[in-house]
Design a protein around this motif. Structure first.
Motif, PDB file in Angstrom:
ATOM      1  N   GLN A  92       0.767  -1.135   0.280  1.00 41.48           N
ATOM      2  CA  GLN A  92      -0.229  -0.149  -0.153  1.00 41.48           C
ATOM      3  C   GLN A  92       1.431   0.885  -0.458  1.00 41.48           C
ATOM      4  O   GLN A  92       0.673   1.797  -0.262  1.00 41.48           O
ATOM      5  CB  GLN A  92      -1.128  -0.254   1.208  1.00 41.48           C
ATOM      6  CG  GLN A  92      -1.844  -1.094   1.628  1.00 41.48           C
ATOM      7  CD  GLN A  92      -1.387  -2.337   1.057  1.00 41.48           C
ATOM      8  OE1 GLN A  92      -0.802  -2.886   1.821  1.00 41.48           O
ATOM      9  NE2 GLN A  92      -2.924  -3.196   0.758  1.00 41.48           N
ATOM     10  N   GLN A 144      -7.405  -3.657   0.175  1.00 37.67           N
ATOM     11  CA  GLN A 144      -8.162  -4.815   0.695  1.00 37.67           C
ATOM     12  C   GLN A 144      -8.836  -4.724   1.109  1.00 37.67           C
ATOM     13  O   GLN A 144     -10.146  -4.193   1.907  1.00 37.67           O
ATOM     14  CB  GLN A 144      -6.361  -4.914   1.831  1.00 37.67           C
ATOM     15  CG  GLN A 144      -6.546  -3.751   2.620  1.00 37.67           C
ATOM     16  CD  GLN A 144      -6.002  -4.257   4.172  1.00 37.67           C
ATOM     17  OE1 GLN A 144      -4.612  -5.406   3.627  1.00 37.67           O
ATOM     18  NE2 GLN A 144      -5.857  -3.928   5.412  1.00 37.67           N
ATOM     19  N   PRO A 150      -5.195  -8.654   0.397  1.00 36.42           N
ATOM     20  CA  PRO A 150      -4.565  -7.313  -0.848  1.00 36.42           C
ATOM     21  C   PRO A 150      -6.094  -8.028  -2.959  1.00 36.42           C
ATOM     22  O   PRO A 150      -5.599  -8.416  -2.982  1.00 36.42           O
ATOM     23  CB  PRO A 150      -3.898  -7.724  -1.246  1.00 36.42           C
ATOM     24  CG  PRO A 150      -2.908  -8.732  -1.318  1.00 36.42           C
ATOM     25  CD  PRO A 150      -4.008 -10.062  -0.077  1.00 36.42           C
TER      26      PRO A 150
END
Length: 719
Positions: A66, A79, A85
């Motif tokens: 991320q 996610q 994810p």
């Protein structure tokens, strides 16, 4: 974008770059990447690649993918829960419901040291001794194969070497964050080297469950890694490695938003309006045990370098998500809970030969690849409604065996010293077979989505041809211009949870994308300025679209086609000694060109999920010395436009544009052994959804969120 960027004088920047006072030795780092499965300078690779070296990972406090996505144009990362994810690159990604079942796959994949990481997630970025992380944008179907239809991410670890080194890092932060990591390397002899490491991460939860009185969405993560390298001769390099991840923490119940556009507000009774406070009857849990074993052999022969990569991954996950929780006229309560138990075993073998002939004018590689995945998953759904007829528990065991085999090759020929043409081809054969059960466990009525018990077996096979054509012109030693046409594909599959036997046994087909790209990679002013540009158009066919069917399930089908156009610009400048400025901008126009969803809904012309039109990242870091102590400060700013999480583009599934600001300042001792750093992430404390699910019949929107503002201090000791 939500805010306009002002106050940046590009004329002043240009003057600084041209000024004689600019440090003559301040050069942009020469990163080496393996975007074409061989080591090359990133500025000489005719592919759009964003790479983060080990120093950049540390200086930007990057821990997860991320964090990588925030800084990379065209890349978004959400996610479903901490181990599931959802990635999208250039508008191509998997919606909720596809990769979260035993018979589905993702559209953007991760490779860890050449091993395909199919399921179960990966270790955190900062838990590994990484040399770099690479993000390849656009289809990579020729050299990497299946499921790289949108692009891919590569973790590249530092190999054991003859250096003796030790690094110990500890940290404290808000939410009672405590971290510790140790990494080391030692030569055992002149030809045998060993590296090892481990990390611990603990943190209290970001959210609070009023019903149970517990913090939720906390963290309890432990990792370990070991690698042994053997160099019996100058021509042979053998690496044996293993990594382990253990995770055991509370779950992340969903925020239940009462949507006034869908209903009159009566269902809001009893729901806390604070998005970080939940009302679930249970906290849920997230548990994961991941093991990866890898062997890599590189043998230099008269024909070229022969590489063998053997990988085995075993992952067991147990997840309970209270995803639908809403008091209605208390004490009545609506509850829906999903419990997933999954065990996945994956074996892969790749063999490839990288060759160089005709005095270097012809170079390339040929190879073969095999992948086998055994995936057993039990998904239980529990529904507690005030209406007894809708209350019950259903279970959905899924047992899927997937096999994939491919032959591939790519060659580049230098027509002149500056002009090179490239052609590649990959043929993939795939087969999936599964045993699927849907069964009522309890309840006075048959709980949705189960229309009736079933026990079915299904099997399907597919094949795909994924070529690549490219031409690149090295105009000057510091300027490369390229154009390419590349095809990628994503595997077909089966439903995860179906309402009927017929739906469960009916497969959906692969999806395909042809991408046409032109770009330039340039360096200016003695390499103190680097500017890279890519322009692309993608034709996207047979999209595997997941749709939430009310009172049933998430159904996947090949429902759409799309066209994607975009521009990406990345800039790195070092105008003064110690000062580095970075900018990355991505423009994305990703639209469905056909998508008729049933008799009434037509999503043609809508935005593809998770495809923000504009995304801007700015980074600035400055380093200097005070009494021989090194000081480095860095700020990262990202401004992302709104995006949708679902093809309908309804307002309730929209993430508004937001700004993310991260910062870090560090102090390093004169001998470079000690470093202390203070850092902060999401300093604007934005509320950002990681995905959104809207239940229109119940007038609810269910949302998990990314972390709020976090901050802390880190102490590092090196030997």
């Amino acid at each position: 974008m939500r805010h306009l960027i002002g106050g940046v004088s590009w004329a002043a920047l240009a003057m600084a770059l041209a000024s004689p006072s600019a440090a003559q030795d301040a050069e942009v780092s020469e990163l080496v990447v393996t975007a074409q499965r061989v080591e090359e300078n990133i500025q000489q690779v005719p592919i759009a690649v964003t790479a983060f070296g080990s120093a950049a990972l540390e200086r930007q406090s990057i821990e997860t993918l991320q964090d990588i996505a925030i800084r990379t144009p065209g890349f978004s990362a959400g996610q479903v829960d901490p181990i599931q994810p959802n990635f999208a690159i250039r508008g191509i990604g998997s919606a909720y419901g596809i990769s979260q079942n035993a018979g589905g796959d993702a559209s953007v994949v991760v490779f860890v040291d050449g091993v395909y990481a199919g399921r179960g997630g990966t270790p955190d970025v900062d838990a590994m001794d990484l040399e770099r992380v690479e993000v390849l944008r656009g289809p990579q179907g020729t050299l990497f194969g299946k499921n790289a239809v949108g692009g891919l991410i590569q973790y590249v670890s530092r190999k054991p070497s003859n250096d003796t080194r030790l690094r110990v890092e500890g940290g404290l932060g808000n939410f009672d964050r405590r971290t510790l990591s140790v990494r080391g390397n030692v030569p055992l002899s002149d030809s045998v080297y060993l590296s090892a490491g481990g990390s611990l991460k603990f943190r209290d939860g970001y959210e609070f469950n009023e019903t149970t009185g517990h913090d939720v969405n906390d963290q309890d993560l432990r990792t370990a890694a070991l690698a042994l390298r053997f160099l019996p001769s100058d021509d042979l390099d053998i690496v044996l490695a293993a990594d382990f991840t253990e995770q055991d923490q509370r779950g992340n119940p969903r925020d239940n938003i009462c949507d006034p556009t869908l209903r009159g507000g009566v269902h809001c009774v009893g729901v806390n309006p604070d998005p970080r406070i939940m009302n679930a009857y249970t906290d849920g849990y997230t548990r994961r045990w991941l093991q990866t074993y890898r062997g890599e052999v590189n043998w230099t022969t008269a024909l070229g370098t022969l590489t063998s990569i053997t990988g085995y991954r075993a992952v067991t996950t147990n997840v309970r998500i209270p995803f639908f929780s809403n008091p209605v006229n208390p004490p009545n309560q609506i509850e829906s809970t999903q419990t997933d138990h999954e065990k996945n075993d994956q074996f892969s073998q790749e063999l490839r030969l990288a060759f160089d002939a005709m005095d270097g004018r012809l170079r390339g590689q040929v190879g073969a690849y095999y992948l086998r995945e055994d995936n057993f998953r039990i998904e239980d759904l529990r529904q507690d409604f005030p209406a007894p007829a809708q209350t019950g528990v259903a279970t959905y065991p899924q047992d899927v065996l997937a096999k994939s085999f491919a032959l591939f090759g790519q060659a580049s020929f230098s027509v002149t010293d500056e002009l090179t043409v490239t052609a590649g081809l990959r043929q993939t054969w795939e087969e999936k077979s599964g045993h699927f059960i849907g069964r009522k466990v309890s309840g006075p009525g048959m709980p949705p989505p189960l229309g009736g018990d079933y026990d079915v077996r299904a099997k399907e096979d597919w094949s795909a041809l994924t070529p690549r054509f490219a031409v690149d012109w090295q105009v000057t030693p510091d300027a490369l211009i390229y154009a390419s046409a590349t095809r990628g594909f994503k595997s077909g599959g089966f439903q995860g949870i179906a309402g009927t036997a017929s739906s469960q046994s009916t497969p959906y087909d692969p999806e395909y994308a042809w991408s046409y790209e032109g770009g330039a990679k340039t360096q200016w002013l003695d390499k103190r300025l680097q500017v890279n540009l890519s322009v692309f158009h993608t034709d996207y066919e047979d999209l595997q679209v997941s749709q939430l069917v009310p009172l049933c399930c998430v159904v996947v089908g090949n429902a759409a086609t799309a066209e994607i156009d975009g521009v990406e610009v990345e800039l790195i400048a070092r105008p003064l000694a110690g000062l580095q400025l970075e900018a990355a901008y991505g423009y994305l126009d990703a639209k469905f060109t056909s998508f008729a969803n049933g008799a009434t809904a037509n999503f043609t012309g809508n935005d593809l999920p998770r495809s923000p039109k504009d995304k801007l990242h700015l980074g600035a870091q400055y380093s200097f010395d005070i009494a021989e102590w090194g000081v480095l400060g860095r700020v990262d700013y990202t401004n992302q436009a709104h995006m949708y999480f679902e093809a309908s583009n309804i307002p309730t599934q929209k993430q508004e544009g937001y700004i993310n600001v991260d910062a870090r300042v560090s102090l390093t001792s004169p001998d470079k052994r000690w470093q202390v750093a203070a850092w902060g992430k999401n300093l604007t404390d934005e509320l950002v959804a990681t995905y959104v699910t809207a239940f229109a019949p119940y007038r609810q929107v269910l949302v998990p969120y990314a972390p709020p503002k976090t901050y802390g201090v880190t102490l590092v000791w090196r030997m």
